[in-house]
Design a protein around this motif. Structure first.
Motif, PDB file in Angstrom:
ATOM      1  N   THR A 154       0.847  -1.200   0.000  1.00 46.92           N
ATOM      2  CA  THR A 154       0.000   0.000   0.000  1.00 46.92           C
ATOM      3  C   THR A 154       0.881   1.248   0.000  1.00 46.92           C
ATOM      4  O   THR A 154       2.041   1.212   0.401  1.00 46.92           O
ATOM      5  CB  THR A 154      -0.926   0.043   1.229  1.00 46.92           C
ATOM      6  N   VAL A 155       0.287   2.340  -0.439  1.00 48.20           N
ATOM      7  CA  VAL A 155       1.009   3.602  -0.496  1.00 48.20           C
ATOM      8  C   VAL A 155       1.424   4.034   0.916  1.00 48.20           C
ATOM      9  O   VAL A 155       2.529   4.536   1.114  1.00 48.20           O
ATOM     10  CB  VAL A 155       0.154   4.689  -1.185  1.00 48.20           C
ATOM     11  N   GLY A 156       0.563   3.809   1.899  1.00 50.00           N
ATOM     12  CA  GLY A 156       0.897   4.145   3.278  1.00 50.00           C
ATOM     13  C   GLY A 156       2.110   3.379   3.774  1.00 50.00           C
ATOM     14  O   GLY A 156       2.985   3.936   4.439  1.00 50.00           O
ATOM     15  N   ASP A 157       2.174   2.100   3.444  1.00 51.96           N
ATOM     16  CA  ASP A 157       3.314   1.270   3.836  1.00 51.96           C
ATOM     17  C   ASP A 157       4.592   1.756   3.155  1.00 51.96           C
ATOM     18  O   ASP A 157       5.648   1.841   3.785  1.00 51.96           O
ATOM     19  CB  ASP A 157       3.038  -0.192   3.489  1.00 51.96           C
ATOM     20  N   ILE A 158       4.485   2.102   1.889  1.00 51.32           N
ATOM     21  CA  ILE A 158       5.636   2.596   1.135  1.00 51.32           C
ATOM     22  C   ILE A 158       6.125   3.919   1.726  1.00 51.32           C
ATOM     23  O   ILE A 158       7.317   4.162   1.835  1.00 51.32           O
ATOM     24  CB  ILE A 158       5.273   2.759  -0.360  1.00 51.32           C
ATOM     25  N   ALA A 159       5.189   4.781   2.111  1.00 52.14           N
ATOM     26  CA  ALA A 159       5.568   6.064   2.707  1.00 52.14           C
ATOM     27  C   ALA A 159       6.333   5.851   4.013  1.00 52.14           C
ATOM     28  O   ALA A 159       7.330   6.535   4.277  1.00 52.14           O
ATOM     29  CB  ALA A 159       4.327   6.915   2.946  1.00 52.14           C
ATOM     30  N   SER A 174      11.795   5.762   6.640  1.00 52.70           N
ATOM     31  CA  SER A 174      12.852   5.107   7.409  1.00 52.70           C
ATOM     32  C   SER A 174      14.108   4.846   6.574  1.00 52.70           C
ATOM     33  O   SER A 174      15.033   4.202   7.048  1.00 52.70           O
ATOM     34  CB  SER A 174      12.337   3.793   8.009  1.00 52.70           C
ATOM     35  N   GLY A 175      14.130   5.342   5.331  1.00 58.78           N
ATOM     36  CA  GLY A 175      15.354   5.291   4.540  1.00 58.78           C
ATOM     37  C   GLY A 175      15.409   4.261   3.431  1.00 58.78           C
ATOM     38  O   GLY A 175      16.462   4.091   2.821  1.00 58.78           O
ATOM     39  N   ASP A 176      14.320   3.569   3.137  1.00 58.56           N
ATOM     40  CA  ASP A 176      14.313   2.560   2.068  1.00 58.56           C
ATOM     41  C   ASP A 176      14.356   3.261   0.706  1.00 58.56           C
ATOM     42  O   ASP A 176      13.442   3.991   0.331  1.00 58.56           O
ATOM     43  CB  ASP A 176      13.048   1.705   2.190  1.00 58.56           C
ATOM     44  N   LEU A 228       7.540   6.112  -4.440  1.00 58.99           N
ATOM     45  CA  LEU A 228       6.771   7.325  -4.148  1.00 58.99           C
ATOM     46  C   LEU A 228       6.968   8.380  -5.225  1.00 58.99           C
ATOM     47  O   LEU A 228       6.016   9.056  -5.633  1.00 58.99           O
ATOM     48  CB  LEU A 228       7.167   7.900  -2.790  1.00 58.99           C
ATOM     49  N   LYS A 229       8.186   8.526  -5.699  1.00 55.48           N
ATOM     50  CA  LYS A 229       8.460   9.486  -6.765  1.00 55.48           C
ATOM     51  C   LYS A 229       7.677   9.127  -8.023  1.00 55.48           C
ATOM     52  O   LYS A 229       7.126   9.998  -8.697  1.00 55.48           O
ATOM     53  CB  LYS A 229       9.949   9.548  -7.080  1.00 55.48           C
ATOM     54  N   LEU A 230       7.635   7.845  -8.350  1.00 53.00           N
ATOM     55  CA  LEU A 230       6.892   7.416  -9.536  1.00 53.00           C
ATOM     56  C   LEU A 230       5.407   7.703  -9.389  1.00 53.00           C
ATOM     57  O   LEU A 230       4.749   8.093 -10.353  1.00 53.00           O
ATOM     58  CB  LEU A 230       7.130   5.934  -9.803  1.00 53.00           C
TER      59      LEU A 230
END
Length: 66
Positions: free
Chosen positions: A31-36, A41-43, A50-52
């Protein structure tokens, strides 16, 4: 939008399969929330995803989903 998968978010903003394929397979289903959270945290891969998502509309307008 935070509950959408990364692939769905890119498509919803006007991106195409080419942009979705730039994201690694394990992140496409997250999910977008998980990615954010991962990006915060530096991933590095999560930051790219997110940029895409953010750039999907502008890329569609510029390149026409090519």
């Amino acid at each position: 939008m935070k509950d959408l998968t990364v692939a769905d978010a890119i498509k919803k903003r006007g991106g195409g399969a080419g942009q979705v394929n730039q994201v690694s397979c394990d992140l496409q289903a997250a999910t977008v929330g998980d990615i954010a959270n991962r990006a915060a945290s530096g991933d590095k891969a999560a930051r790219t995803a997110l940029k895409l998502i953010k750039q999907a509309k502008s890329k569609k307008d510029k390149y026409g989903n090519r």
